[in-house]
Design a protein around this motif. Structure first.
Motif, short mmCIF file in Angstrom:
data_model
loop_
_atom_site.label_atom_id
_atom_site.label_comp_id
_atom_site.label_asym_id
_atom_site.label_seq_id
_atom_site.Cartn_x
_atom_site.Cartn_y
_atom_site.Cartn_z
N ILE A 33 0.85 -1.18 0.00
CA ILE A 33 0.00 0.00 0.00
C ILE A 33 0.89 1.24 0.00
O ILE A 33 1.80 1.35 0.82
N LYS A 34 0.64 2.15 -0.92
CA LYS A 34 1.44 3.37 -0.98
C LYS A 34 1.22 4.20 0.29
O LYS A 34 0.11 4.23 0.84
N ASP A 88 2.24 -7.75 6.11
CA ASP A 88 1.72 -7.14 4.89
C ASP A 88 0.28 -6.71 5.16
O ASP A 88 -0.63 -7.54 5.21
N LEU A 89 0.05 -5.41 5.33
CA LEU A 89 -1.28 -4.92 5.67
C LEU A 89 -2.30 -5.22 4.57
O LEU A 89 -3.45 -5.56 4.86
N LEU A 90 -1.89 -5.12 3.32
CA LEU A 90 -2.81 -5.37 2.22
C LEU A 90 -3.35 -6.79 2.27
O LEU A 90 -4.57 -7.01 2.21
N SER A 91 -2.46 -7.77 2.40
CA SER A 91 -2.90 -9.16 2.47
C SER A 91 -3.69 -9.42 3.75
O SER A 91 -4.66 -10.19 3.75
N VAL A 115 -7.25 1.39 -2.20
CA VAL A 115 -5.94 1.96 -1.91
C VAL A 115 -5.10 1.97 -3.17
O VAL A 115 -5.35 1.19 -4.10
N GLU A 116 -4.14 2.85 -3.21
CA GLU A 116 -3.15 2.81 -4.28
C GLU A 116 -2.07 1.82 -3.88
O GLU A 116 -1.59 1.82 -2.74
N THR A 117 -1.70 0.94 -4.78
CA THR A 117 -0.66 -0.03 -4.49
C THR A 117 0.54 0.21 -5.40
O THR A 117 0.43 0.83 -6.45
N ILE A 118 1.66 -0.27 -4.94
CA ILE A 118 2.87 -0.20 -5.76
C ILE A 118 3.51 -1.58 -5.75
O ILE A 118 3.71 -2.18 -4.70
N THR A 119 3.73 -2.14 -6.91
CA THR A 119 4.37 -3.44 -7.06
C THR A 119 5.82 -3.22 -7.43
O THR A 119 6.13 -2.52 -8.39
N THR A 123 14.45 -6.79 -11.15
CA THR A 123 14.78 -7.41 -12.43
C THR A 123 16.29 -7.34 -12.67
O THR A 123 17.03 -6.73 -11.90
N SER A 124 16.70 -7.96 -13.75
CA SER A 124 18.12 -7.93 -14.09
C SER A 124 18.60 -6.52 -14.43
O SER A 124 19.79 -6.23 -14.38
N ARG A 125 17.65 -5.65 -14.76
CA ARG A 125 18.00 -4.28 -15.10
C ARG A 125 17.85 -3.33 -13.91
O ARG A 125 18.05 -2.13 -14.03
N GLY A 126 17.45 -3.89 -12.77
CA GLY A 126 17.26 -3.07 -11.58
C GLY A 126 15.83 -3.14 -11.09
O GLY A 126 15.02 -3.96 -11.56
N LEU A 127 15.50 -2.31 -10.12
CA LEU A 127 14.17 -2.32 -9.54
C LEU A 127 13.17 -1.64 -10.46
O LEU A 127 13.41 -0.56 -10.99
N LYS A 128 12.03 -2.31 -10.63
CA LYS A 128 10.96 -1.80 -11.49
C LYS A 128 9.71 -1.64 -10.63
O LYS A 128 9.38 -2.51 -9.84
N THR A 129 9.00 -0.53 -10.77
CA THR A 129 7.80 -0.30 -9.99
C THR A 129 6.59 -0.10 -10.91
O THR A 129 6.71 0.37 -12.04
N GLU A 130 5.44 -0.48 -10.38
CA GLU A 130 4.19 -0.32 -11.11
C GLU A 130 3.10 0.04 -10.12
O GLU A 130 2.93 -0.65 -9.10
N THR A 131 2.36 1.10 -10.36
CA THR A 131 1.29 1.53 -9.46
C THR A 131 -0.07 1.12 -10.02
O THR A 131 -0.25 0.97 -11.23
#
Length: 275
Positions: A33-34, A88-91, A115-119, A123-131
């Motif tokens: 949760i953001k 994990d509050l969301l779960s 809620v807004e979430t951030i995943t 990855t091999s290229r570094g950290l990737k985020t998705e909202t």
């Protein structure tokens, strides 16, 4: 603008939530949760209601819960079941709501809590985020919305012989409006999958022009189709026409029930204006 450029500014806040002890392994995804959503009044109302329900239920056991994240983590309340959730509050919220619904169906759980979430993915290229936006409780606002969903479930599972008749009603409604654009819809399952007809229908009914630069008139890939459908869902939501959660991918895949439910949202509002 390159999405990775924005990640540089949003990532540190998310990592603070994860904590040093919960570093994300390569190839792992974790949804949180953001921080901005923690101040959501509806979320606070939900947390307080669940804490009160737990304390009332376990009063004879002399167990008092003050924090969902902390007090449920040690396993005292739900034993080892919640230990795997690593605070994990969301779960935790999803699980508690499911338990509460099962054992006390009449519990007044507030609807439309989201809620807004951030995943975060390493990855091999570094950290990737998705909202994204995720609903924690049901988004049906009244019994009429519930009965609508039940009606479609009933239609598909117990009255398939009436399905064609309902399709024809929707097709007649759709063609009455998109026909003004020289279009003709014959198949609900396939012709709505790319989102084009749906967008044009919304524009006709709501009385506004959709800029051709905002969507793909002739989508050439699943990604472009998904973009169109996402735009249509956003327009329906912003217009107060959508009262249930929609997975846009279901429409792209030709899921008949999801498509018909969306058409019903438009049909139920505008059918009276046709008479």
């Amino acid at each position: 603008m390159d999405p990775d450029f924005l990640n540089v500014f949003t990532l540190p806040v998310a990592l603070d939530q994860v904590g040093a002890e919960n570093n994300i392994a390569q190839g792992e995804k974790r949804k949180l949760i953001k921080p901005t959503s923690h101040n959501n009044p509806k979320l606070e109302e939900l947390k307080l209601l669940l804490i009160d329900w737990i304390n009332t239920t376990l009063k004879q056991e002399h167990i008092v819960v003050k924090s969902l994240e902390e007090d449920l983590f040690d396993g005292l309340v739900l034993h080892h079941l919640l230990a795997i959730l690593t605070k994990d509050l969301l779960s935790t919220l999803h699980l508690l709501i499911a338990i509460a619904k099962h054992f006390q169906p009449n519990l007044a759980i507030p609807p439309n809590v989201r809620v807004e979430t951030i995943t975060i993915e390493n990855t091999s290229r570094g950290l990737k985020t998705e909202t994204a936006v995720e609903y924690i409780t049901d988004i049906k606002e009244n019994l009429e919305d519930q009965s609508t969903d039940d009606a479609f479930d009933e239609l598909f599972s117990r009255a398939p012989d009436k399905l064609d008749a309902v399709k024809q009603v929707f097709l007649q409604f759709v063609n009455q409006h998109v026909g003004k654009l020289g279009l003709n819809v014959k198949d609900i399952e396939s012709q709505f999958a790319d989102g084009v007809i749906l967008l044009l229908l919304i524009g006709q009914l709501e009385g506004y022009f959709l800029n051709l630069r905002d969507f793909f008139l002739t989508p050439a890939s699943t990604t472009e189709m998904l973009h169109n459908v996402n735009l249509a869902v956003d327009l329906l939501t912003d217009g107060g026409l959508l009262n249930f959660s929609v997975n846009s991918e279901d429409i792209v895949k030709g899921d008949m029930k999801t498509t018909m439910r969306i058409l019903y949202c438009l049909y139920s509002k505008y059918k009276a204006k046709e008479t």
